[in-house]
Scaffold this motif. Structure first.
Motif, PDB file in Angstrom:
ATOM      1  N   ILE A 107       1.932  -0.532 -15.753  1.00 36.01           N
ATOM      2  CA  ILE A 107       2.778  -1.451 -15.002  1.00 36.01           C
ATOM      3  C   ILE A 107       3.500  -2.341 -15.994  1.00 36.01           C
ATOM      4  CG2 ILE A 107       2.798  -3.380 -13.384  1.00 36.01           C
ATOM      5  CD1 ILE A 107       0.486  -2.136 -11.942  1.00 36.01           C
ATOM      6  N   ARG A 108       4.835  -2.305 -15.952  1.00 34.70           N
ATOM      7  CA  ARG A 108       5.680  -3.107 -16.847  1.00 34.70           C
ATOM      8  C   ARG A 108       5.317  -2.878 -18.308  1.00 34.70           C
ATOM      9  NH1 ARG A 108       5.478  -8.949 -13.740  1.00 34.70           N
ATOM     10  NH2 ARG A 108       6.391  -8.277 -11.782  1.00 34.70           N
ATOM     11  N   GLY A 109       5.042  -1.629 -18.634  1.00 37.35           N
ATOM     12  CA  GLY A 109       4.762  -1.268 -20.013  1.00 37.35           C
ATOM     13  C   GLY A 109       3.351  -1.561 -20.468  1.00 37.35           C
ATOM     14  N   GLU A 135       4.341   4.267  -7.709  1.00 41.66           N
ATOM     15  CA  GLU A 135       5.506   4.306  -6.830  1.00 41.66           C
ATOM     16  C   GLU A 135       5.472   3.154  -5.826  1.00 41.66           C
ATOM     17  OE1 GLU A 135       5.286   8.107  -5.033  1.00 41.66           O
ATOM     18  OE2 GLU A 135       5.814   9.224  -6.857  1.00 41.66           O
ATOM     19  N   LEU A 136       4.293   2.878  -5.273  1.00 41.16           N
ATOM     20  CA  LEU A 136       4.189   1.783  -4.316  1.00 41.16           C
ATOM     21  C   LEU A 136       4.426   0.437  -4.975  1.00 41.16           C
ATOM     22  CD1 LEU A 136       1.071   2.974  -2.292  1.00 41.16           C
ATOM     23  CD2 LEU A 136       3.450   2.984  -1.532  1.00 41.16           C
ATOM     24  N   PHE A 137       3.952   0.272  -6.212  1.00 44.25           N
ATOM     25  CA  PHE A 137       4.190  -0.993  -6.904  1.00 44.25           C
ATOM     26  C   PHE A 137       5.676  -1.182  -7.178  1.00 44.25           C
ATOM     27  CE2 PHE A 137       4.823  -3.399 -10.819  1.00 44.25           C
ATOM     28  CZ  PHE A 137       4.202  -4.596 -10.482  1.00 44.25           C
ATOM     29  N   VAL A 162       1.113 -10.149 -14.118  1.00 42.21           N
ATOM     30  CA  VAL A 162       0.582  -8.964 -14.784  1.00 42.21           C
ATOM     31  C   VAL A 162      -0.840  -9.210 -15.266  1.00 42.21           C
ATOM     32  CG1 VAL A 162       0.935  -7.364 -16.715  1.00 42.21           C
ATOM     33  CG2 VAL A 162       2.900  -8.247 -15.443  1.00 42.21           C
ATOM     34  N   ALA A 163      -1.126 -10.415 -15.726  1.00 46.94           N
ATOM     35  CA  ALA A 163      -2.446 -10.701 -16.280  1.00 46.94           C
ATOM     36  C   ALA A 163      -3.546 -10.588 -15.231  1.00 46.94           C
ATOM     37  CB  ALA A 163      -2.462 -12.088 -16.915  1.00 46.94           C
TER      38      ALA A 163
END
Length: 752
Positions: free
Chosen positions: A348-350, A305-307, A323-324
């Motif tokens: 995160i982002r799948g 939620e915070l992200f 992401v990496a």
């Protein structure tokens, strides 16, 4: 040899190669529209020579210049001869809020990234931007004004730690470790998510930054200058086969500029927000989100939620997170080391990110239990690699003198080895491993034998033992923490309210309140209470480190405050000069404590009376061969007959030249009759070689001693220079019997 640029996609000529690299390093963006007309800003204060002097004092003369090729040393000399020249050049630019295009041109040196499997892609290269030095002087001046205005108006978040005066990575990591341990006190499960902004400086939008500064109340002349500085820039790439033509680029905040880091911090400051029962802290573009709940899975939900909230804020600024480089860790207490580990990942982002057993943040290695062994094992490997690169520069008989070896040890090996020692304290086993390597550095510096008694190589090399070095660095780091303004340093803001600081400000988002009412072993330490048993590791990290300053604060009712000029002026503070002198006196006490512990905890044999010292000794400026003989003879382990090897403890110690008495250092230098002729010529004024002898502080006498050792082959290996009895009336010669003494250089006391 393989060419640096064997091939790049779609680039067959030099011009095409230049265009491909420009498009990679400086992606096209929406151009900034400059103001149609320049008008003087009446609110702009006049530029002073003091501001220019302060900016030049922070510039290194050896820094690479920009396209004009003018180094900082030239501008320093110009300003010293006639201060009005720079003042007249830069004052109109501040008044108009304008940065001319002639100062915005730069050189971009393209370098290949080491270790890449292929260099057929622009991503295998990096760029170093070189800006005109006169432009950097102006940028430093503007940065000081902008920082003061931003602090005054609260545009920087208290938990931003990077690239700001008085703050370092230690402050961010100590704040993080303190928050983790504080949240663990009520038996909460604690987790942290580490994020990195992708291409941070390049994504600074000129219009958005101008809006943030304008809405924050920054004076108009600073807003105008920043907008002019960021727009209409040009860069000339420098690489093999480069055409050397300048090209317009839109780079956001240009890397290599003294003001770019501050502009980026102001740009991303709106990303910060408070986290109930948690913490968000950042260092430039590295963010850490820490939360606590009754379970690790609850932490995962909170972090997601915070992200999402953070990502929405970032998208409005036009930035995103890499992401990496995302990492997750579930913290554990030492008592949980035998319990099953939580392996719950975060999505995160799948993509799924599993918790790591160790993570690297700001070059500190963290484990779930904050075990220092993981950090020091990696620092030791890096230090060994650095030492392997410089070891060949000075061998046992030639190469760099001990003075320069000491410089390399303190400026290269020690910072690599001791980085992070201000936060982590190694265990006994880890300390033993570090000490083994550090003794090798001491031996390399002095050319002492491996059989030299423990304690002597550290004194001879002026390199304190490992445990003392770590304790000394921790004391200095803690002193800076407790003397920093709490409103600027997040670690200082975590101090206990009873700490005798000149400011009562404390962090509003600290979780210290949740520890109230717990058992006594978990209560935060009160200031100046007795040290607890078991050790202070069971208490909050900031409280524990603050207690290390107790022995040095005798006679002080309050701790001084450094960098008080960065906070709003207040009449209750003592004069800054008084606080600076008090801070220097406290550092001197810490230094004296180091020397006292060095002499008491690591004693040397009774025959060795030289006291410990942190500065290299004057004779260490001699050549490596001669200085090494002196180190060996002072240490009592040399080729002299009175210093037999451990394999032959019963060997004859009589002087092989005269046979009258044992061949000690004093005998070989002061009383051996077979060396009387050379002694009369060279050392007639030397009557003592003890620790207090004038010999060790006199450069002329040290030169004569070096010549005497070379002439008489004193302390030389017997197989290299076999001693021979000279004739009854030997002719005086400054040449040794067989080989000339190695070249040496004596450094002045000012250099040492």
């Amino acid at each position: 040899m393989q060419p640096r640029f064997p091939s790049l996609p779609g680039a067959e000529t030099r011009q095409q190669m230049n265009s491909v690299l420009l498009e990679h390093f400086f992606p096209p963006k929406e151009p900034f529209s400059p103001p149609p007309m320049l008008r003087p800003n009446k609110s702009a204060p006049p530029l002073t020579t003091g501001e220019i002097d302060a900016a030049l004092s922070k510039c290194f003369p050896t820094s690479a210049p920009g396209p004009d090729g003018i180094p900082y040393s030239t501008w320093k000399q110009v300003n010293k001869i006639n201060p009005s020249i720079l003042l007249n050049i830069l004052s109109p630019l501040v008044l108009l809020g304008y940065h001319p295009a002639s100062l915005k041109s730069s050189n971009g040196v393209v370098l290949d990234k080491p270790g890449k499997p292929s260099y057929e892609s622009p991503s295998s290269f990096r760029i170093i931007v070189l800006i005109r030095t006169v432009s950097k002087v102006l940028e430093r001046t503007i940065a000081a004004c902008l920082l003061a205005a931003a602090r005054l108006r609260g545009l920087l978040h208290p938990n931003q730690c990077g690239s700001l005066p008085g703050l370092s990575t230690y402050d961010a990591c100590l704040t993080l470790a303190n928050e983790v341990r504080t949240l663990q006190r009520p038996r909460f499960k604690v987790s942290s998510l580490f994020l990195d902004i992708k291409a941070g400086f390049d994504n600074v939008d000129n219009n958005t930054l101008a809006r943030i500064l304008r809405e924050g109340g920054i004076p108009s002349y600073l807003v105008s200058w920043v907008s002019s500085f960021l727009g209409e820039r040009s860069c000339t790439l420098i690489f093999q086969w480069a055409p050397g033509t300048p090209a317009p680029v839109n780079v956001g905040a240009p890397q290599g500029s003294p003001i770019s880091a501050l502009l980026f911090l102001l740009y991303v400051a709106p990303l910060h927000f408070g986290i109930p029962r948690g913490l968000m802290i950042s260092y430039v573009d590295d963010f850490a989100l820490t939360v606590a709940s009754l379970s690790y899975r609850g932490n995962i939900r909170r972090l997601q939620e915070l992200f999402d909230k953070l990502q929405r804020k970032a998208s409005r600024l036009g930035v995103s997170f890499s992401v990496a480089k995302t990492e997750l860790i579930h913290w554990r207490t030492p008592s949980q080391r035998h319990s099953p580990k939580c392996i719950a990942p975060i999505q995160i982002r799948g993509e799924l990110f599993h918790p790591g057993s160790s993570i690297r943040w700001l070059r500190y290695w963290f484990t779930p239990a904050l075990d220092p062994a993981a950090h020091f094992s990696r620092r030791l490997a890096l230090a060994q690699g650095a030492f392997a690169h410089i070891r060949h520069l000075s061998t046992t008989g030639a190469g760099l003198p001990p003075y320069l070896c000491h410089r390399l040890a303190t400026s290269l090996v020690a910072p690599t080895l001791f980085y992070g020692a201000d936060l982590f304290t190694p265990s006994v086993g880890t300390t033993a491993c570090l000490d083994t390597f550090w003794r090798q550095v001491q031996m390399w510096t002095t050319n002492c034998f491996s059989a030299t008694p423990t304690g002597i190589p550290s004194v001879e090399s002026c390199l304190p033992p490992i445990s003392l070095m770590i304790a000394h660095r921790q004391r200095l780091a803690v002193l800076r923490i407790v003397c920093s303004p709490p409103s600027l340093n997040p670690a200082t803001a975590c101090l206990h309210p009873s700490f005798p600081s000149l400011s009562i400000h404390r962090a509003p988002d600290s979780s210290r309140a949740i520890t109230r009412g717990l058992s006594s072993v978990y209560l935060p330490l009160q200031w100046k209470t007795p040290r607890p048993v078991p050790p202070i590791r069971n208490h909050l990290p900031v409280d524990a480190v603050a207690h290390r300053t107790i022995p040095f604060t005798l006679g002080l009712s309050r701790m001084p405050m450094i960098n008080s000029h960065l906070v709003c002026p207040t009449p209750v503070l003592p004069p800054q000069s008084m606080m600076d002198s008090t801070y220097s006196a406290l550092k001197n006490r810490i230094r004296e404590k180091l020397l006292a512990e060095w002499a008491s905890l690591f004693p040397t044999p009774g025959y060795y009376l030289h006291p410990p010292a942190l500065q290299p000794r004057p004779f260490m400026g001699l050549g490596k061969f001669v200085a090494g003989r002196i180190h060996q003879m002072r240490a009592g382990k040399s080729y002299l007959a009175a210093h037999p090897p451990w394999r032959s403890p019963d060997a004859d110690t009589s002087c092989p030249r005269c046979g009258l008495e044992p061949e000690t250092f004093e005998h070989a230098i002061l009383s051996c009759p077979t060396r009387q002729h050379s002694r009369t010529r060279l050392l007639h004024s030397v009557s003592d070689v003890g620790p207090e002898a004038p010999l060790w502080s006199s450069l002329p006498l040290l030169k004569r001693l070096a010549t005497y050792i070379g002439v008489t082959s004193t302390g030389f290996p017997p197989t290299m220079f076999p001693p021979t009895t000279p004739p009854s009336s030997p002719p005086f010669s400054l040449s040794p019997p067989r080989l000339p003494p190695p070249a040496f250089r004596v450094f002045s006391l000012a250099e040492v």
